[in-house]
Enzyme design. Sequence first.
Site, PDB file in Angstrom:
ATOM      1  N   LYS A 141      -8.565 -10.295   0.544  1.00 28.75           N
ATOM      2  CA  LYS A 141      -8.005  -8.864   0.155  1.00 28.75           C
ATOM      3  C   LYS A 141      -7.756  -8.926  -1.520  1.00 28.75           C
ATOM      4  O   LYS A 141      -7.417 -10.302  -1.823  1.00 28.75           O
ATOM      5  CB  LYS A 141      -6.838  -8.747   1.036  1.00 28.75           C
ATOM      6  CG  LYS A 141      -6.431  -7.043   1.238  1.00 28.75           C
ATOM      7  CD  LYS A 141      -7.520  -6.411   2.055  1.00 28.75           C
ATOM      8  CE  LYS A 141      -7.079  -5.071   2.343  1.00 28.75           C
ATOM      9  NZ  LYS A 141      -7.591  -4.358   3.599  1.00 28.75           N
TER      10      LYS A 141
HETATM   11  P1  NAD Z   1      -5.990   6.104   1.562  1.00 27.80           P
HETATM   12  O1  NAD Z   1      -5.462   5.958   0.053  1.00 27.80           O
HETATM   13  O2  NAD Z   1      -7.416   6.671   1.576  1.00 27.80           O
HETATM   14  O3  NAD Z   1      -4.827   7.032   2.377  1.00 27.80           O
HETATM   15  C1  NAD Z   1      -3.393   6.546   2.201  1.00 27.80           C
HETATM   16  C2  NAD Z   1      -2.757   7.720   2.951  1.00 27.80           C
HETATM   17  O4  NAD Z   1      -1.320   7.058   3.519  1.00 27.80           O
HETATM   18  C3  NAD Z   1      -2.377   8.988   2.043  1.00 27.80           C
HETATM   19  O5  NAD Z   1      -2.611   9.865   2.855  1.00 27.80           O
HETATM   20  C4  NAD Z   1      -0.999   8.502   1.722  1.00 27.80           C
HETATM   21  O6  NAD Z   1      -0.439   9.755   1.539  1.00 27.80           O
HETATM   22  C5  NAD Z   1      -0.224   8.029   3.019  1.00 27.80           C
HETATM   23  N1  NAD Z   1       0.855   7.500   2.446  1.00 27.80           N
HETATM   24  C6  NAD Z   1       1.141   6.497   1.431  1.00 27.80           C
HETATM   25  N2  NAD Z   1       2.376   5.883   1.684  1.00 27.80           N
HETATM   26  C7  NAD Z   1       2.987   6.462   2.689  1.00 27.80           C
HETATM   27  C8  NAD Z   1       4.395   6.598   3.174  1.00 27.80           C
HETATM   28  N3  NAD Z   1       5.259   5.576   2.551  1.00 27.80           N
HETATM   29  N4  NAD Z   1       4.496   7.339   4.335  1.00 27.80           N
HETATM   30  C9  NAD Z   1       3.494   8.075   4.828  1.00 27.80           C
HETATM   31  N5  NAD Z   1       2.353   8.406   4.394  1.00 27.80           N
HETATM   32  C10 NAD Z   1       2.014   7.417   3.448  1.00 27.80           C
HETATM   33  O7  NAD Z   1      -6.130   4.817   2.197  1.00 27.80           O
HETATM   34  P2  NAD Z   1      -6.952   4.317   3.576  1.00 27.80           P
HETATM   35  O8  NAD Z   1      -7.858   3.837   3.011  1.00 27.80           O
HETATM   36  O9  NAD Z   1      -7.016   5.570   4.388  1.00 27.80           O
HETATM   37  O10 NAD Z   1      -5.861   3.291   4.162  1.00 27.80           O
HETATM   38  C11 NAD Z   1      -4.794   3.490   5.000  1.00 27.80           C
HETATM   39  C12 NAD Z   1      -4.545   2.297   5.816  1.00 27.80           C
HETATM   40  O11 NAD Z   1      -5.678   1.821   6.580  1.00 27.80           O
HETATM   41  C13 NAD Z   1      -4.085   0.784   4.986  1.00 27.80           C
HETATM   42  O12 NAD Z   1      -3.203   0.347   5.756  1.00 27.80           O
HETATM   43  C14 NAD Z   1      -5.407   0.223   5.079  1.00 27.80           C
HETATM   44  O13 NAD Z   1      -5.113  -1.075   4.365  1.00 27.80           O
HETATM   45  C15 NAD Z   1      -6.049   0.676   6.215  1.00 27.80           C
HETATM   46  N6  NAD Z   1      -7.500   0.093   6.323  1.00 27.80           N
HETATM   47  C16 NAD Z   1      -8.147   0.998   5.744  1.00 27.80           C
HETATM   48  C17 NAD Z   1      -9.560   0.977   5.798  1.00 27.80           C
HETATM   49  C18 NAD Z   1     -10.793   1.643   5.147  1.00 27.80           C
HETATM   50  O14 NAD Z   1     -12.009   1.654   5.432  1.00 27.80           O
HETATM   51  N7  NAD Z   1     -10.303   2.459   3.984  1.00 27.80           N
HETATM   52  C19 NAD Z   1     -10.172  -0.215   6.554  1.00 27.80           C
HETATM   53  C20 NAD Z   1      -9.243  -0.821   7.474  1.00 27.80           C
HETATM   54  C21 NAD Z   1      -7.947  -0.670   7.542  1.00 27.80           C
END
Ligand code: NAD
Length: 420
Positions: A106
């Site tokens: 990561k």
């Molecule tokens: P992203 O940047 O597209 O979206 C993040 C979202 O979280 C946004 O809507 C933001 O407003 C919200 N957010 C941020 N801080 C917050 C808070 N304190 N309270 C409430 N909402 C909050 O990110 P993503 O890619 O959707 O990732 C989200 C989660 O999923 C992370 O934990 C990431 O590690 C995990 N994840 C992502 C992927 C991927 O393929 N993108 C894969 C596996 C896991």
Amino acid sequence: MTQETSLYKNVTRQFDKAADLMKLDPEIRKILSQTTNEIVVNFPVKMDDGQIEMFTGYRVQHNNALGPYEGGLRFHPAVNIDEVRALATWMTWKSAIINIPFGGAKGGIQFDPAKHSTRELERISRRFTFALGNNIGPEYDIPAPDVNTNAQIMAWIMDTYLSMMPPLERHRSHHVVTGKPIESGGSLGRDKATGQGVVYVIEQWARDQGFDLQGATYTVQGFGNVGSWAARLMKPHGARLIAVEDVTGAILNREGIDPGVLADYVKVKRGVAGYPGAAPLDRRAFLSTPADIFIPAAMENQITAETAPWLKVKLVAEGANGPTDPDGDAILIEKGIQLLPDILCNAGGVAVSYFEWLQNKRSEFWDLEEVDSKLYKKMVSAYEQVRDAAKAYNVDWRTAAYIVALNRLAKTYKERGIFP
Ligand code: NAD
């Protein structure tokens, strides 16, 4: 950093619980309880006003026994070595559970991308890639999108990496990153893959429980890539989205919020706050909203000793990484709330990253049906293995998921031995 706020400490507690229970070989335990490489780079970038600013970026490589390191890149002010270490370790478990030949890594840069122009973001992404140099590579360590990074950023990273290669090797190296735009070598279905995987495992859970998703209610925290896709893909099952929280605030409408319309709104307004089809509510009220399913898909440490008692749901399906800390876990178990753990539930992203990587290596382009059906098989098989391990060991599902991952890793170490 205090011990309470250490995310890696959460990983260690989860790991120790599973390793004790399954009596993991102590030698293998020693190896897996540490990361392999931790790279920290400080690099200068020219801002639009001509000034130079320094940035700190990280790449942690936890383990590559099963294949090249793979894992997302995060742009966020809270990114630090402890967080990246935890996220890298979860990637190792995730790839092992979903049974793909990848290890875990990561990375990220500690800054707030919302405070920078697109041109600055491009220069920051490119300069970070240059600073990482040969610490990433198509057969060695493959970054992907995570919080606040997307397909465009992956395209800049790939382009920068290829520009540093000898010309003859450039076209052999497009798989240095995944989650790219389609035209630049991305895969169909990668954008929705994590949310799609979340919904595939919810479907399996519902079938096993004899629970009808038609008419079920769900709430989603985070409406970015993972949250908005999971929300949209639940809709065809006849389930009703009733509350959403993101960084801008939380909204509620018990009659239902159309996730597609909300996604269009968020694209323009950059958050759910002010959405006309719902009423605002505070964080505690959001987490206390009675519903069948809660999908945390934002940041880590959201379900804790403080907040877990508020939840009034049947199932927590973890789209985010680490949304529940070990104290939160214990409370959910006590309350009888079931949980699909992150290292199983959100593994659809890395699965389709692997499919993209394979397509690039073979110069192939699969149609969406092929990607989706391969993802479905991976998610169902991983779900069944975790479910069966939970039964066999009589443990909670997170611990069962660890047992599946650690068994696979232990086998490979036994077979290969330790050099020299
Ligand atoms: P992203 O940047 O597209 O979206 C993040 C979202 O979280 C946004 O809507 C933001 O407003 C919200 N957010 C941020 N801080 C917050 C808070 N304190 N309270 C409430 N909402 C909050 O990110 P993503 O890619 O959707 O990732 C989200 C989660 O999923 C992370 O934990 C990431 O590690 C995990 N994840 C992502 C992927 C991927 O393929 N993108 C894969 C596996 C896991």
